[in-house]
Design an enzyme around this catalytic site. Sequence first.
Site, mmCIF file in Angstrom:
data_model
loop_
_atom_site.group_PDB
_atom_site.id
_atom_site.type_symbol
_atom_site.label_atom_id
_atom_site.label_comp_id
_atom_site.label_asym_id
_atom_site.label_seq_id
_atom_site.Cartn_x
_atom_site.Cartn_y
_atom_site.Cartn_z
ATOM 1 N N ASP A 179 0.853 -1.194 0.000
ATOM 2 C CA ASP A 179 0.000 0.000 0.000
ATOM 3 C C ASP A 179 0.889 1.245 0.000
ATOM 4 O O ASP A 179 1.910 1.293 0.690
ATOM 5 C CB ASP A 179 -0.915 -0.013 1.233
ATOM 6 N N ILE A 180 0.473 2.255 -0.767
ATOM 7 C CA ILE A 180 1.264 3.483 -0.893
ATOM 8 C C ILE A 180 1.228 4.313 0.403
ATOM 9 O O ILE A 180 2.139 5.110 0.642
ATOM 10 C CB ILE A 180 0.753 4.300 -2.113
ATOM 11 N N ASN B 252 -12.912 -3.325 2.696
ATOM 12 C CA ASN B 252 -13.882 -2.229 2.729
ATOM 13 C C ASN B 252 -14.775 -2.346 1.498
ATOM 14 O O ASN B 252 -14.266 -2.553 0.394
ATOM 15 C CB ASN B 252 -13.158 -0.880 2.716
ATOM 16 N N GLN C 46 -14.836 2.311 1.224
ATOM 17 C CA GLN C 46 -13.992 1.850 0.122
ATOM 18 C C GLN C 46 -13.664 3.054 -0.743
ATOM 19 O O GLN C 46 -14.568 3.751 -1.212
ATOM 20 C CB GLN C 46 -14.726 0.787 -0.701
ATOM 21 N N HIS D 57 -10.258 -5.226 -3.221
ATOM 22 C CA HIS D 57 -8.939 -5.480 -2.626
ATOM 23 C C HIS D 57 -9.077 -5.908 -1.178
ATOM 24 O O HIS D 57 -10.010 -5.499 -0.491
ATOM 25 C CB HIS D 57 -8.028 -4.255 -2.733
ATOM 26 N N HIS E 238 -6.995 -5.756 2.295
ATOM 27 C CA HIS E 238 -5.846 -5.202 3.022
ATOM 28 C C HIS E 238 -5.310 -6.275 3.969
ATOM 29 O O HIS E 238 -6.105 -6.919 4.671
ATOM 30 C CB HIS E 238 -6.279 -4.040 3.918
HETATM 31 P P1 5GP Z 1 -9.813 1.408 0.451
HETATM 32 O O1 5GP Z 1 -10.128 2.604 1.323
HETATM 33 O O2 5GP Z 1 -10.424 1.533 -0.916
HETATM 34 O O3 5GP Z 1 -10.132 0.107 1.127
HETATM 35 O O4 5GP Z 1 -8.238 1.372 0.314
HETATM 36 C C1 5GP Z 1 -7.546 1.808 -0.815
HETATM 37 C C2 5GP Z 1 -6.083 1.716 -0.487
HETATM 38 O O5 5GP Z 1 -5.358 1.874 -1.690
HETATM 39 C C3 5GP Z 1 -5.583 2.790 0.490
HETATM 40 O O6 5GP Z 1 -5.016 2.166 1.628
HETATM 41 C C4 5GP Z 1 -4.558 3.568 -0.335
HETATM 42 O O7 5GP Z 1 -3.439 3.983 0.425
HETATM 43 C C5 5GP Z 1 -4.176 2.589 -1.419
HETATM 44 N N1 5GP Z 1 -3.775 3.197 -2.675
HETATM 45 C C6 5GP Z 1 -4.448 4.178 -3.358
HETATM 46 N N2 5GP Z 1 -3.792 4.492 -4.490
HETATM 47 C C7 5GP Z 1 -2.688 3.697 -4.545
HETATM 48 C C8 5GP Z 1 -1.625 3.575 -5.486
HETATM 49 O O8 5GP Z 1 -1.554 4.237 -6.525
HETATM 50 N N3 5GP Z 1 -0.667 2.642 -5.202
HETATM 51 C C9 5GP Z 1 -0.708 1.877 -4.075
HETATM 52 N N4 5GP Z 1 0.298 1.008 -3.894
HETATM 53 N N5 5GP Z 1 -1.703 1.975 -3.171
HETATM 54 C C10 5GP Z 1 -2.681 2.877 -3.391
#
Ligand code: 5GP
Length: 115
Positions: free
Chosen positions: A33-34, A89, A96, A102, A104
């Site tokens: 994760d970034i 999420n 989400q 995805h 985590h």
């Molecule tokens: P969500 O809130 O949708 O469950 O989580 C999305 C996750 O994707 C977040 O933890 C966010 O940091 C990660 N993320 C968003 N954009 C990128 C990206 O371009 N590269 C990577 N490696 N992670 C990302």
Amino acid sequence: MTHDPNCIFCKIVAGRIPSRKVHEDDDMLVFHDIAPWAPVHVLMIPKNHVPSHYDMTAADAPLLGKMLALAPELMRQLGVTGGFRTLINTGPDGRQEVPHFHVHVMGGPRPWAKG
Ligand code: 5GP
Ligand code: ZN
């Protein structure tokens, strides 16, 4: 294989956005994760564009099972020994942010930035 050209995770699958890959096979990709919440924070995604958990059906059971079965192996490979959290999420109320399914997986010693 469905690919959404505007989807950030589809771009990662296609190699159009770089990522730190942990695992790749025919139907899934795992990368760091970034913005990690924990010392180790990876995202497991299907290569196929599936927007969210809502879109999964019984037909996806093998893929979902494969992801959950791989998580502990990857955590061990990444040096996680004290336990980890697995989080999905789904949709706006589930917070989400990226509409490509995805999982985590977060681990490593406390304290964590979040979670
Ligand atoms: P969500 O809130 O949708 O469950 O989580 C999305 C996750 O994707 C977040 O933890 C966010 O940091 C990660 N993320 C968003 N954009 C990128 C990206 O371009 N590269 C990577 N490696 N992670 C990302
Ligand atoms: Zn996508």
